[in-house]
Design a protein around this motif. Structure first.
Motif, PDB file in Angstrom:
ATOM      1  N   UNK A 329       0.835  -1.196   0.000  1.00 52.88           N
ATOM      2  CA  UNK A 329       0.000   0.000   0.000  1.00 52.88           C
ATOM      3  C   UNK A 329       0.877   1.256   0.000  1.00 52.88           C
ATOM      4  N   UNK A 330       1.030   1.839  -1.193  1.00 50.08           N
ATOM      5  CA  UNK A 330       1.911   2.997  -1.338  1.00 50.08           C
ATOM      6  C   UNK A 330       1.445   4.173  -0.491  1.00 50.08           C
ATOM      7  N   UNK A 331       0.144   4.414  -0.462  1.00 47.86           N
ATOM      8  CA  UNK A 331      -0.384   5.561   0.273  1.00 47.86           C
ATOM      9  C   UNK A 331      -0.116   5.419   1.759  1.00 47.86           C
ATOM     10  N   UNK A 332      -0.228   4.196   2.289  1.00 54.35           N
ATOM     11  CA  UNK A 332       0.063   3.980   3.710  1.00 54.35           C
ATOM     12  C   UNK A 332       1.508   4.370   4.006  1.00 54.35           C
ATOM     13  N   UNK A 333       2.430   3.924   3.163  1.00 50.62           N
ATOM     14  CA  UNK A 333       3.838   4.192   3.442  1.00 50.62           C
ATOM     15  C   UNK A 333       4.186   5.653   3.195  1.00 50.62           C
ATOM     16  N   UNK A 334       3.523   6.292   2.255  1.00 49.16           N
ATOM     17  CA  UNK A 334       3.755   7.712   2.049  1.00 49.16           C
ATOM     18  C   UNK A 334       3.403   8.498   3.300  1.00 49.16           C
ATOM     19  N   UNK A 335       2.325   8.111   3.954  1.00 47.36           N
ATOM     20  CA  UNK A 335       1.844   8.829   5.130  1.00 47.36           C
ATOM     21  C   UNK A 335       2.573   8.442   6.414  1.00 47.36           C
ATOM     22  N   UNK A 336       3.221   7.277   6.431  1.00 48.62           N
ATOM     23  CA  UNK A 336       3.767   6.772   7.691  1.00 48.62           C
ATOM     24  C   UNK A 336       5.255   6.449   7.666  1.00 48.62           C
ATOM     25  N   UNK A 337       5.914   6.599   6.518  1.00 49.57           N
ATOM     26  CA  UNK A 337       7.291   6.103   6.398  1.00 49.57           C
ATOM     27  C   UNK A 337       8.240   6.804   7.368  1.00 49.57           C
ATOM     28  N   UNK A 338       8.135   8.122   7.510  1.00 44.82           N
ATOM     29  CA  UNK A 338       9.077   8.826   8.391  1.00 44.82           C
ATOM     30  C   UNK A 338       8.902   8.387   9.842  1.00 44.82           C
ATOM     31  N   UNK A 339       7.665   8.335  10.291  1.00 45.29           N
ATOM     32  CA  UNK A 339       7.388   7.941  11.675  1.00 45.29           C
ATOM     33  C   UNK A 339       7.833   6.506  11.942  1.00 45.29           C
ATOM     34  N   UNK A 340       7.554   5.601  11.017  1.00 45.16           N
ATOM     35  CA  UNK A 340       7.894   4.199  11.240  1.00 45.16           C
ATOM     36  C   UNK A 340       9.379   3.931  11.009  1.00 45.16           C
ATOM     37  N   UNK A 341      10.019   4.722  10.172  1.00 48.74           N
ATOM     38  CA  UNK A 341      11.481   4.618  10.057  1.00 48.74           C
ATOM     39  C   UNK A 341      12.140   4.955  11.390  1.00 48.74           C
ATOM     40  N   UNK A 342      11.665   6.022  12.042  1.00 46.47           N
ATOM     41  CA  UNK A 342      12.214   6.397  13.345  1.00 46.47           C
ATOM     42  C   UNK A 342      11.980   5.284  14.366  1.00 46.47           C
ATOM     43  N   UNK A 343      10.792   4.751  14.357  1.00 46.40           N
ATOM     44  CA  UNK A 343      10.467   3.671  15.288  1.00 46.40           C
ATOM     45  C   UNK A 343      11.320   2.437  15.016  1.00 46.40           C
ATOM     46  N   UNK A 344      11.473   2.100  13.743  1.00 44.70           N
ATOM     47  CA  UNK A 344      12.261   0.926  13.374  1.00 44.70           C
ATOM     48  C   UNK A 344      13.733   1.112  13.760  1.00 44.70           C
ATOM     49  N   UNK A 345      14.300   2.269  13.448  1.00 47.27           N
ATOM     50  CA  UNK A 345      15.712   2.500  13.768  1.00 47.27           C
ATOM     51  C   UNK A 345      15.954   2.449  15.277  1.00 47.27           C
ATOM     52  N   UNK A 346      15.013   2.979  16.046  1.00 49.93           N
ATOM     53  CA  UNK A 346      15.142   2.900  17.510  1.00 49.93           C
ATOM     54  C   UNK A 346      15.051   1.456  17.975  1.00 49.93           C
ATOM     55  N   UNK A 347      14.184   0.674  17.354  1.00 44.54           N
ATOM     56  CA  UNK A 347      14.040  -0.742  17.705  1.00 44.54           C
ATOM     57  C   UNK A 347      15.315  -1.514  17.384  1.00 44.54           C
ATOM     58  N   UNK A 348      15.908  -1.266  16.213  1.00 38.66           N
ATOM     59  CA  UNK A 348      17.142  -1.948  15.824  1.00 38.66           C
ATOM     60  C   UNK A 348      18.280  -1.589  16.771  1.00 38.66           C
TER      61      UNK A 348
END
Length: 350
Positions: A329-348
């Protein structure tokens, strides 16, 4: 300085400026793709034949993706790239930010010639491909893994697991491994509870994960035995089997599929040549030659019927392969990629 001196200086400046523009316009058409086996296939099917047919010199480059790279190219003012293959969220973001030229569809064959999902104001679909579960049949004999739930089963199939670094695809994979149906994945990910559930599932696999960032890496990791299974581009796995005599296997159940697109970078001095290139690589008879080299789905409506029947079982567009697949879902990732990238990087980094 005298008036005549000012005039002479202006003439010289204009000549230098004009020469700079001419030099920019005379540089080779630069096409950027993903490297590895895929770009090897493009070279044989698209790049060399295009130059032979048009006498337009073409220079290749490759990249690993990222909207930041495209931003810096355009904002830096000295961008040597003309045509670039991008992923879906890069297409959406780059178009919204004005990083790409608008596609002149009349110049490249017209919108009706392409699958609906391959048509965008700023891009034309290049390939349809899947993220599949891949493993080495020479190492895992007998019954192999068939689902993302099996990917998590390190007791039955010991060994490391390779996943693409980043939240995109991994959150979807984690939820499907946890029993969520593909049709419900993005409904869940739209809630905080769904995101938490995905990260909790990734926590279970965390000690066994090896991250990859380039498409060429999963086949290499499988071949070396460093990992037992990997999420991978279907075409890279098939290419390794064909060119390196590997025995890699793919599980298509709940694979994830998407479309990559060609874009023309904003301000390209080679726009006319770029449009000639896009028209050439979009011809159905030309696209049909790509899957025998690397089995990615093609985007011209008339191309699939021209693909050799022997290749169809490995194509993402094969009905058996796409039946349970999840469209990213491209639209989902367009709207959430920055927030979830931050969350993912913190998790890693934990």
């Amino acid at each position: 300085m005298t008036f005549k001196s000012w005039i002479a200086l202006a003439v010289v400046a204009a000549a230098v400026f004009g020469a700079g523009i001419a030099a920019a316009q005379q540089r080779d058409l630069t096409v950027v793709s993903w490297g590895g086996a895929y770009q090897d296939a493009q070279r044989e099917v698209y790049f060399r034949p295009f130059t032979a047919a048009t006498n337009i010199r073409l220079r290749e480059d490759n990249w690993d993706g990222g909207i930041g790279v495209l931003r810096s190219r355009v904002q830096g003012g000295n961008n040597p790239w003309d045509v670039v293959q991008v992923e879906s969220e890069e297409l959406l973001l780059g178009c919204e930010e004005g990083l790409f030229e608008r596609i002149n569809w009349d110049a490249i064959g017209g919108r009706p010639a392409y699958l609906p999902d391959a048509v965008h104001d700023c891009g034309v679909g290049a390939i349809l491909y899947n993220f599949v579960l891949a493993y080495d049949g020479a190492r895992i004999t007998g019954e192999g893994p068939r689902s993302w739930a099996d990917f998590w089963n390190v007791q039955r199939w010991p060994g490391k697991r390779a996943l693409r670094r980043g939240p995109k695809t991994n959150l979807e994979i984690a939820l499907m491994a946890d029993g969520v149906a593909p049709a419900d994945v993005y409904r869940l990910l739209a809630t905080p509870e769904g995101v938490e559930r995905a990260f909790r599932k990734l926590d279970e696999l965390r000690p066994h994960i090896v991250w990859w960032e380039r498409g060429a890496q999963p086949p290499q990791l499988l071949a070396s035995g460093e990992v037992a299974m990997a999420s991978a581009y279907n075409g890279r796995i098939s290419a390794a089997n064909r060119t390196e005599n590997r025995q890699f296997r793919m599980a298509w159940t709940n694979s994830l599929y998407t479309i990559d697109s060609w874009v023309i970078m904003r301000g390209s001095p080679n726009r006319a040549q770029a449009e000639q290139f896009l028209r050439f690589v979009g011809e159905p008879q030309r696209q049909a030659q790509l899957p025998p080299h690397i089995p990615y789905g093609v985007t011209n409506r008339g191309a699939t019927a021209l693909v050799p029947a022997a290749v169809m079982p490995e194509l993402p567009t094969n009905p058996d392969n796409i039946r349970t697949a999840l469209f990213i879902n491209d639209r989902y990732w367009l709207e959430n990629i920055d927030r979830l990238n931050q969350r993912f990087n913190a998790w890693v980094a934990r």
